[in-house]
Design a protein around this motif. Structure first.
Motif, PDB file in Angstrom:
ATOM      1  N   UNK A 177      -7.974   2.240  40.052  1.00  0.00           N
ATOM      2  CA  UNK A 177      -8.032   0.529  39.765  1.00  0.00           C
ATOM      3  C   UNK A 177      -7.180   0.275  38.014  1.00  0.00           C
ATOM      4  N   UNK A 178      -7.805   0.994  36.668  1.00  0.00           N
ATOM      5  CA  UNK A 178      -7.631   0.932  35.699  1.00  0.00           C
ATOM      6  C   UNK A 178      -6.552   1.226  35.483  1.00  0.00           C
ATOM      7  N   UNK A 179      -5.611   2.104  36.338  1.00  0.00           N
ATOM      8  CA  UNK A 179      -4.647   2.674  35.673  1.00  0.00           C
ATOM      9  C   UNK A 179      -3.337   1.059  37.202  1.00  0.00           C
ATOM     10  N   UNK A 180      -4.149   0.239  38.617  1.00  0.00           N
ATOM     11  CA  UNK A 180      -3.461  -0.755  38.023  1.00  0.00           C
ATOM     12  C   UNK A 180      -3.585  -2.109  37.452  1.00  0.00           C
ATOM     13  N   UNK A 181      -4.309  -2.071  36.973  1.00  0.00           N
ATOM     14  CA  UNK A 181      -4.875  -3.154  36.384  1.00  0.00           C
ATOM     15  C   UNK A 181      -3.441  -3.200  35.287  1.00  0.00           C
ATOM     16  N   UNK A 182      -3.372  -1.798  34.160  1.00  0.00           N
ATOM     17  CA  UNK A 182      -2.304  -2.141  33.266  1.00  0.00           C
ATOM     18  C   UNK A 182      -1.051  -2.336  33.848  1.00  0.00           C
ATOM     19  N   UNK A 183      -0.622  -2.491  35.526  1.00  0.00           N
ATOM     20  CA  UNK A 183       0.391  -2.345  35.837  1.00  0.00           C
ATOM     21  C   UNK A 183       0.790  -4.130  36.442  1.00  0.00           C
ATOM     22  N   UNK A 184      -0.448  -4.788  36.760  1.00  0.00           N
ATOM     23  CA  UNK A 184      -0.402  -5.835  37.075  1.00  0.00           C
ATOM     24  C   UNK A 184      -0.951  -5.916  38.416  1.00  0.00           C
ATOM     25  N   UNK A 185      -1.887  -6.053  39.009  1.00  0.00           N
ATOM     26  CA  UNK A 185      -2.497  -6.122  40.466  1.00  0.00           C
ATOM     27  C   UNK A 185      -1.375  -7.605  41.584  1.00  0.00           C
ATOM     28  N   UNK A 186      -0.781  -8.002  40.811  1.00  0.00           N
ATOM     29  CA  UNK A 186      -0.580  -9.019  41.188  1.00  0.00           C
ATOM     30  C   UNK A 186       1.145  -9.640  40.349  1.00  0.00           C
ATOM     31  N   UNK A 187       1.869 -10.629  41.505  1.00  0.00           N
ATOM     32  CA  UNK A 187       2.804 -11.420  40.922  1.00  0.00           C
ATOM     33  C   UNK A 187       2.348 -12.434  39.740  1.00  0.00           C
ATOM     34  N   UNK A 188       1.373 -12.375  39.522  1.00  0.00           N
ATOM     35  CA  UNK A 188       0.849 -13.160  38.163  1.00  0.00           C
ATOM     36  C   UNK A 188       0.856 -12.860  36.894  1.00  0.00           C
ATOM     37  N   UNK A 189      -0.227 -10.763  37.057  1.00  0.00           N
ATOM     38  CA  UNK A 189      -0.574 -10.628  36.071  1.00  0.00           C
ATOM     39  C   UNK A 189       0.827  -9.400  35.835  1.00  0.00           C
ATOM     40  N   UNK A 190       1.417  -8.655  36.640  1.00  0.00           N
ATOM     41  CA  UNK A 190       2.527  -7.591  36.819  1.00  0.00           C
ATOM     42  C   UNK A 190       3.180  -8.420  35.390  1.00  0.00           C
ATOM     43  N   UNK A 191       2.956  -7.201  34.893  1.00  0.00           N
ATOM     44  CA  UNK A 191       4.124  -6.675  33.453  1.00  0.00           C
ATOM     45  C   UNK A 191       5.431  -6.791  33.902  1.00  0.00           C
ATOM     46  N   UNK A 192       5.730  -6.534  34.963  1.00  0.00           N
ATOM     47  CA  UNK A 192       7.714  -6.460  35.204  1.00  0.00           C
ATOM     48  C   UNK A 192       7.565  -6.958  36.704  1.00  0.00           C
ATOM     49  N   UNK A 193       8.470  -8.059  36.992  1.00  0.00           N
ATOM     50  CA  UNK A 193       8.610  -7.915  37.844  1.00  0.00           C
ATOM     51  C   UNK A 193       8.630  -6.780  39.463  1.00  0.00           C
ATOM     52  N   UNK A 194       7.665  -7.470  40.583  1.00  0.00           N
ATOM     53  CA  UNK A 194       7.743  -5.937  41.398  1.00  0.00           C
ATOM     54  C   UNK A 194       6.802  -4.935  40.906  1.00  0.00           C
ATOM     55  N   UNK A 195       6.466  -4.618  39.588  1.00  0.00           N
ATOM     56  CA  UNK A 195       5.563  -3.743  39.196  1.00  0.00           C
ATOM     57  C   UNK A 195       4.239  -3.746  39.725  1.00  0.00           C
ATOM     58  N   UNK A 196       3.873  -5.729  40.824  1.00  0.00           N
ATOM     59  CA  UNK A 196       2.504  -5.338  40.758  1.00  0.00           C
ATOM     60  C   UNK A 196       2.447  -4.564  42.410  1.00  0.00           C
ATOM     61  N   UNK A 197       3.674  -3.881  43.423  1.00  0.00           N
ATOM     62  CA  UNK A 197       3.577  -3.554  44.385  1.00  0.00           C
ATOM     63  C   UNK A 197       3.003  -1.806  43.849  1.00  0.00           C
ATOM     64  N   UNK A 198       3.786  -1.389  42.837  1.00  0.00           N
ATOM     65  CA  UNK A 198       3.435  -0.294  42.355  1.00  0.00           C
ATOM     66  C   UNK A 198       1.788   0.010  42.677  1.00  0.00           C
ATOM     67  N   UNK A 199       0.898  -1.226  41.830  1.00  0.00           N
ATOM     68  CA  UNK A 199      -0.401  -0.746  41.409  1.00  0.00           C
ATOM     69  C   UNK A 199      -0.719  -0.563  43.782  1.00  0.00           C
ATOM     70  N   UNK A 200      -0.612  -1.407  44.475  1.00  0.00           N
ATOM     71  CA  UNK A 200      -0.502  -1.504  45.986  1.00  0.00           C
ATOM     72  C   UNK A 200      -0.926  -0.427  46.259  1.00  0.00           C
ATOM     73  N   UNK A 201       0.655   0.208  45.748  1.00  0.00           N
ATOM     74  CA  UNK A 201       0.534   1.783  46.677  1.00  0.00           C
ATOM     75  C   UNK A 201      -0.600   2.966  45.824  1.00  0.00           C
ATOM     76  N   UNK A 202      -1.491   2.291  44.797  1.00  0.00           N
ATOM     77  CA  UNK A 202      -2.726   3.224  43.875  1.00  0.00           C
ATOM     78  C   UNK A 202      -3.629   3.876  44.824  1.00  0.00           C
ATOM     79  N   UNK A 203      -3.396   4.003  46.396  1.00  0.00           N
ATOM     80  CA  UNK A 203      -4.823   4.566  47.141  1.00  0.00           C
ATOM     81  C   UNK A 203      -4.746   6.319  47.460  1.00  0.00           C
ATOM     82  N   UNK A 204      -6.491   6.879  47.411  1.00  0.00           N
ATOM     83  CA  UNK A 204      -6.401   7.330  47.698  1.00  0.00           C
ATOM     84  C   UNK A 204      -6.360   8.680  45.999  1.00  0.00           C
ATOM     85  N   UNK A 205      -5.758  10.238  46.745  1.00  0.00           N
ATOM     86  CA  UNK A 205      -5.209  10.914  45.529  1.00  0.00           C
ATOM     87  C   UNK A 205      -4.366  10.978  45.160  1.00  0.00           C
TER      88      UNK A 205
END
Length: 248
Positions: free
Chosen positions: A71-99
């Motif tokens: 959750x913390x790593x995803x927030x740092x990257x940006x959880x959606x297009x509006x909050x992402x640091x760079x274009x498409x980086x929020x998709x990395x956040x979406x992949x942060x699931x599980x171990x």
């Protein structure tokens, strides 16, 4: 910003978080790495062992690894297009699931894939793991390993306490009958896992697998899991929408 001289593993669970200030400190470490490195990868871990993760770190050379709160790593990257640091980086956040963890690196794609694939290691199973095969301890003196080494006699109370009906006679640990520690497919209990460790039976395999990656220069995001699950799909997508908003 200077390049990292060696691979660093940052365990976010070891950073004491005190409200917004603590979370901000964690997020800064991730955002600094985004500025420093060309690629961001998500990798999954099976049968996590810290000593083996260090070997993966060596394979990754001058890279930085983050493991901890998704959750913390995803927030740092940006959880959606509006909050992402760079274009498409929020998709990395979406992949942060599980171990899973993050790798920030300057290694190219194929080199990084090799670094992930080149290392796996056997380890002792833990409670909850699935038994890969049946383990039976034969009647008579209790032994372990390929050389059938006898247990030291002071281990008898430990083995008995874990459910093995042992007896100590003339300094030897004995079984009157064969004892089944586990059957193939069993979901191991804590006692079974401890017995397997004492018997030197390694049933777990530590592995790391790349899940997805993002390239800073192009903004390309590639979902490797989708590529493997669905042939011809998920081979990656690039978008031109720009969103460099700062995190709140």
């Amino acid at each position: 910003m200077p390049r990292a001289k060696r691979t660093k593993v940052v365990s976010l669970t070891k950073i004491k978080s005190k409200g917004k200030v603590g979370r901000r400190e964690i997020m800064v470490k991730v955002t600094d790495a985004i500025d420093t490195y060309d690629y961001v990868w998500v990798f999954s871990v099976e049968n996590m062992r810290n000593q083996y993760l260090k070997q993966v770190r060596r394979n990754l050379g001058t890279s930085q690894i983050f493991m901890g709160s998704n959750k913390v790593m995803a927030k740092a990257l940006g959880n959606d297009e509006e909050s992402e640091l760079k274009p498409n980086l929020h998709k990395i956040s979406e992949a942060l699931s599980g171990e899973v963890g993050l790798v920030c690196t300057n290694m190219d794609v194929e080199e990084t894939k090799r670094a992930f694939s080149e290392f796996s290691a056997k380890s002792y199973a833990r409670a909850g793991n699935i038994a890969e095969y049946q383990v039976v301890v034969k009647a008579g003196e209790v032994v372990r390993g390929v050389d059938e080494e006898p247990f030291p006699n002071n281990m008898e109370p430990t083995l008995r306490g874990l459910g093995m009906p042992t007896v100590l006679k003339q300094g030897k640990i004995l079984l009157d009958n064969d004892y089944v520690v586990c059957e193939e497919g069993d979901k191991l209990t804590a006692n079974q896992a401890h017995l397997l460790k004492h018997l030197w039976e390694q049933m777990a395999t530590f592995t790391v697998k790349p899940v997805a990656y993002w390239h800073k220069s192009s903004g390309e995001f590639v979902n490797l899991k989708a590529s493997s699950d669905k042939e011809g799909e998920g081979k990656g997508e690039s978008e031109s929408d720009e969103s460099d908003d700062d995190m709140e």
